[in-house]
Design a protein around this motif. Sequence first.
Motif, PDB file in Angstrom:
ATOM      1  N   TYR A  41       0.832  -1.207   0.000  1.00  0.00           N
ATOM      2  CA  TYR A  41       0.000   0.000   0.000  1.00  0.00           C
ATOM      3  C   TYR A  41       0.867   1.257   0.000  1.00  0.00           C
ATOM      4  N   ALA A  42       0.639   2.122  -0.990  1.00  0.00           N
ATOM      5  CA  ALA A  42       1.315   3.417  -1.077  1.00  0.00           C
ATOM      6  C   ALA A  42       0.277   4.515  -0.933  1.00  0.00           C
ATOM      7  N   PRO A  43       0.427   5.412   0.037  1.00  0.00           N
ATOM      8  CA  PRO A  43      -0.584   6.464   0.242  1.00  0.00           C
ATOM      9  C   PRO A  43      -0.691   7.388  -0.966  1.00  0.00           C
ATOM     10  N   TRP A  44      -1.885   7.884  -1.214  1.00  0.00           N
ATOM     11  CA  TRP A  44      -2.095   8.892  -2.245  1.00  0.00           C
ATOM     12  C   TRP A  44      -1.526  10.222  -1.774  1.00  0.00           C
ATOM     13  N   SER A  45      -1.085  11.028  -2.712  1.00  0.00           N
ATOM     14  CA  SER A  45      -0.571  12.349  -2.348  1.00  0.00           C
ATOM     15  C   SER A  45      -1.719  13.255  -1.916  1.00  0.00           C
ATOM     16  N   GLU A  46      -1.398  14.258  -1.110  1.00  0.00           N
ATOM     17  CA  GLU A  46      -2.415  15.206  -0.654  1.00  0.00           C
ATOM     18  C   GLU A  46      -3.050  15.936  -1.831  1.00  0.00           C
ATOM     19  N   GLU A  47      -2.256  16.209  -2.867  1.00  0.00           N
ATOM     20  CA  GLU A  47      -2.787  16.903  -4.047  1.00  0.00           C
ATOM     21  C   GLU A  47      -3.880  16.084  -4.713  1.00  0.00           C
ATOM     22  N   VAL A  48      -3.618  14.788  -4.900  1.00  0.00           N
ATOM     23  CA  VAL A  48      -4.600  13.925  -5.549  1.00  0.00           C
ATOM     24  C   VAL A  48      -5.850  13.798  -4.685  1.00  0.00           C
ATOM     25  N   ILE A  49      -5.664  13.640  -3.378  1.00  0.00           N
ATOM     26  CA  ILE A  49      -6.815  13.497  -2.482  1.00  0.00           C
ATOM     27  C   ILE A  49      -7.670  14.761  -2.499  1.00  0.00           C
ATOM     28  N   ASP A  50      -7.031  15.934  -2.443  1.00  0.00           N
ATOM     29  CA  ASP A  50      -7.786  17.192  -2.456  1.00  0.00           C
ATOM     30  C   ASP A  50      -8.549  17.372  -3.765  1.00  0.00           C
ATOM     31  N   LEU A  51      -7.907  17.035  -4.891  1.00  0.00           N
ATOM     32  CA  LEU A  51      -8.572  17.173  -6.184  1.00  0.00           C
ATOM     33  C   LEU A  51      -9.756  16.211  -6.292  1.00  0.00           C
ATOM     34  N   ALA A  52      -9.530  14.955  -5.877  1.00  0.00           N
ATOM     35  CA  ALA A  52     -10.607  13.966  -5.952  1.00  0.00           C
ATOM     36  C   ALA A  52     -11.746  14.324  -5.006  1.00  0.00           C
ATOM     37  N   ALA A  53     -11.414  14.825  -3.819  1.00  0.00           N
ATOM     38  CA  ALA A  53     -12.442  15.181  -2.835  1.00  0.00           C
ATOM     39  C   ALA A  53     -13.377  16.247  -3.371  1.00  0.00           C
ATOM     40  N   SER A  54     -12.855  17.168  -4.161  1.00  0.00           N
ATOM     41  CA  SER A  54     -13.655  18.284  -4.664  1.00  0.00           C
ATOM     42  C   SER A  54     -14.308  17.996  -6.010  1.00  0.00           C
ATOM     43  N   LEU A  55     -14.194  16.774  -6.497  1.00  0.00           N
ATOM     44  CA  LEU A  55     -14.796  16.415  -7.773  1.00  0.00           C
ATOM     45  C   LEU A  55     -16.315  16.344  -7.612  1.00  0.00           C
ATOM     46  N   PRO A  56     -17.087  17.072  -8.421  1.00  0.00           N
ATOM     47  CA  PRO A  56     -18.550  17.035  -8.258  1.00  0.00           C
ATOM     48  C   PRO A  56     -19.141  15.761  -8.843  1.00  0.00           C
ATOM     49  N   VAL A  57     -20.086  15.177  -8.121  1.00  0.00           N
ATOM     50  CA  VAL A  57     -20.841  14.022  -8.605  1.00  0.00           C
ATOM     51  C   VAL A  57     -22.299  14.243  -8.197  1.00  0.00           C
ATOM     52  N   GLN A  58     -23.170  13.463  -8.771  1.00  0.00           N
ATOM     53  CA  GLN A  58     -24.582  13.546  -8.365  1.00  0.00           C
ATOM     54  C   GLN A  58     -24.994  12.218  -7.750  1.00  0.00           C
ATOM     55  N   GLU A  59     -25.637  12.318  -6.592  1.00  0.00           N
ATOM     56  CA  GLU A  59     -26.139  11.121  -5.921  1.00  0.00           C
ATOM     57  C   GLU A  59     -27.280  11.545  -5.015  1.00  0.00           C
ATOM     58  N   GLY A  60     -28.359  10.749  -5.012  1.00  0.00           N
ATOM     59  CA  GLY A  60     -29.515  11.110  -4.209  1.00  0.00           C
ATOM     60  C   GLY A  60     -30.221  12.353  -4.706  1.00  0.00           C
ATOM     61  N   GLY A  61     -30.073  12.663  -6.001  1.00  0.00           N
ATOM     62  CA  GLY A  61     -30.726  13.843  -6.561  1.00  0.00           C
ATOM     63  C   GLY A  61     -30.034  15.149  -6.243  1.00  0.00           C
ATOM     64  N   ARG A  62     -28.801  15.071  -5.727  1.00  0.00           N
ATOM     65  CA  ARG A  62     -28.099  16.291  -5.323  1.00  0.00           C
ATOM     66  C   ARG A  62     -26.666  16.253  -5.824  1.00  0.00           C
ATOM     67  N   ILE A  63     -26.159  17.419  -6.248  1.00  0.00           N
ATOM     68  CA  ILE A  63     -24.756  17.540  -6.642  1.00  0.00           C
ATOM     69  C   ILE A  63     -23.936  17.760  -5.377  1.00  0.00           C
ATOM     70  N   LYS A  64     -22.906  16.944  -5.207  1.00  0.00           N
ATOM     71  CA  LYS A  64     -22.114  16.991  -3.983  1.00  0.00           C
ATOM     72  C   LYS A  64     -20.668  16.641  -4.305  1.00  0.00           C
ATOM     73  N   PRO A  65     -19.732  16.977  -3.432  1.00  0.00           N
ATOM     74  CA  PRO A  65     -18.340  16.582  -3.675  1.00  0.00           C
ATOM     75  C   PRO A  65     -18.162  15.079  -3.507  1.00  0.00           C
ATOM     76  N   LEU A  66     -17.189  14.527  -4.223  1.00  0.00           N
ATOM     77  CA  LEU A  66     -16.902  13.097  -4.107  1.00  0.00           C
ATOM     78  C   LEU A  66     -16.581  12.723  -2.668  1.00  0.00           C
ATOM     79  N   GLU A  67     -15.999  13.636  -1.910  1.00  0.00           N
ATOM     80  CA  GLU A  67     -15.671  13.370  -0.510  1.00  0.00           C
ATOM     81  C   GLU A  67     -16.920  12.986   0.281  1.00  0.00           C
ATOM     82  N   THR A  68     -18.015  13.699   0.064  1.00  0.00           N
ATOM     83  CA  THR A  68     -19.262  13.379   0.756  1.00  0.00           C
ATOM     84  C   THR A  68     -19.799  12.032   0.308  1.00  0.00           C
TER      85      THR A  68
END
Length: 672
Positions: A41-68
């Motif tokens: 296991y190699a940890p993801w970089s903080e840059e990748v985690i921050d970018l992925a966390a803020s990626l918008p997706v839709q779930e439950g009828g609502r647009i939310k960050p991937l982190e949620t």
Amino acid sequence: MRVVVGKIIALVLLVGLLLGLFFKGVEELKPQKNVVSIPEYAPWSEEVIDLAASLPVQEGGRIKPLETRASYAMLQMRGDRRITIEGKGGEKVRVGPTAWMLDIFFRPEIAAELPSFRVDNAEVLKSLGIEFDDRKKRDRYSYAELETHLPTVMQKAGDYQELSTRGADLTPVEEQTLDLATSLQTYFYLTNYFNFVREGIILRAGEGEGKKVSMSTVLATSGQIVDAIRKSQESGGIPPHINELLMQIDESVMSSKFVFHPLPPTTAEEEKWSSVGELIEATLTGQIADPNQAVRDVQRLEELYDAYREGEKSFAKNLADFRASTMTRAGKDAERSVDTELSFNRVDWFRKALYTFSFGALALLVYLFIHEGAVGKWLRVALWSFTSVGLFLILAGIVHRYMVVLRPPVTNLYETIPYITAGTVLLFLLVEMATKNRIALVAAPVVGMAGMVLAAVFQVAAASDSLDPLVAVLRSNFWLTTHVLTVTFGYAAGLGAAVIGFIYIFSRVLGLDGGDKNFRRAITRMTYGIICFTLVLSLIGTVLGGIWANYSWGRFWGWDPKENGALMIVLWTLFILHGRAAGLLREWGVNLAAAFGGVVVTFSWFHVNMLGTGLHSYGFTDGKEAIWYFYGAATFVIVVGMAYSFWESSQQKAKKAAKKNETAKVPANEPA
């Protein structure tokens, strides 16, 4: 002597309560018992985690960050939001929700080793024929450990689901088996989502036979594929190589059609985001307006996965580009809500409020024994400070949540918890400012801490996004602001009166009041005043709810469980006030009735949501055992208080009778 013993008993009870509340509220922070070793296991970089966390997706009828999205998926499967493992060189690595989701998407072979599934009862595993001798009743298991038993889990879950559909009551083991099956199914879809890239499409005919091509390449020729199928059907049958192609496409569609929707619509009129599988299916069936855009969308995700294979630097760059283009299509409103929700997640107002109230509770423990002099003065300042800051943090969290979705702050059962907690604490601080007798002040941090613990526990138990859109009938900001906020603040006042009632009972039974009648009268006046406040708010809120029901459903009253619960609060508070006015309820009666009022409020607020019926309950939830524990504890205290009041009354009557007898025995003065 009795006062000292009473203080010791009260201290032990309070310390036990506060420690139990604190550790229950911060259960996620407890050290993980079984730390799995995953050397690769190699940890993801903080840059990748921050970018992925803020990626918008839709779930439950609502647009939310991937982190949620990742956070609630992790809560549903694992029961908390972190996994601690030993990575390369035995280094401890904390895997959060976003990193966990990235592992599932891009490193499924490593994700399968992570202990992602919580099983609360070993009997669930035994019923499935799974034996883990070194595990305890509650533990976490990896997908690799459970994968071979997946057919058995799904078969039993299907049987239990059919029983439930027929109206049968499932046992706890059967319910938990269903939950495990749901978690495994969600994980399966997530971990296979990028199979359309990993596996691609293998050509079975023509010059490129045996060649692997991308899904976007196949989609680009969708018109030719549809024509070939049509011509084949007209000529008598579909050739084997086309059947093979369709089977491969169908497998890709099924693995990437559910649970993850990262692709915004192409027009402003559309609201629903798409998954890769939905785009592929719509393109091949001719049900999409712009097939070229669908090809580009699938190609973007293929490029994202290819960038991951090239290395983390390339992956971070492509991820940033993918996020930027998605945000552009989603629009400024989506970008605002995603950024606001990310900041809400990072600040974690309610967790900070829990810690602040906990410090206030620690100051209270000391203040109970040192409440005079300079030390007592500074402890009172500490109580005021920690309680006020905790209240501010809750209110800030409520406002921040409002800014995410731009609707009133109380629309579901979870949101009532911080609101009621804030309302009760605010009420206690206002009462303290008016009375300055320090009774409400000592209760405020304990109530605040208990409320924040309940919020944390409920969020983990529900494992669902409480910010998701409302059903259509509830989408009325006016009524949500007037009816819901009013009646919920009535709950807060009713619970506040119950807390003061319990304080009266404990102080009398344990002798903490030192026989001070002024202290007793002060508590009773406080209880009476808060009950008046409860009646006004509950009555107004109930009437407003009836008007809303008439507007939405065409009837003012329908004997719905929630309506009945509100009526019970109104009737009970009326009983207390009339009993007090008629002289039927005195100090003991008012406070005992107020304490029982807490049970009535809890039923109306929480328990009606567990009955499985009703038009406008906030939501249904498990946890019936916990609420029965509360009922049992409250009833025990009330019964003890009633017994003590009867005993005290009999003692007073006996003393009066003895005094009267002594007076009667004194001989009259005989004349000289």
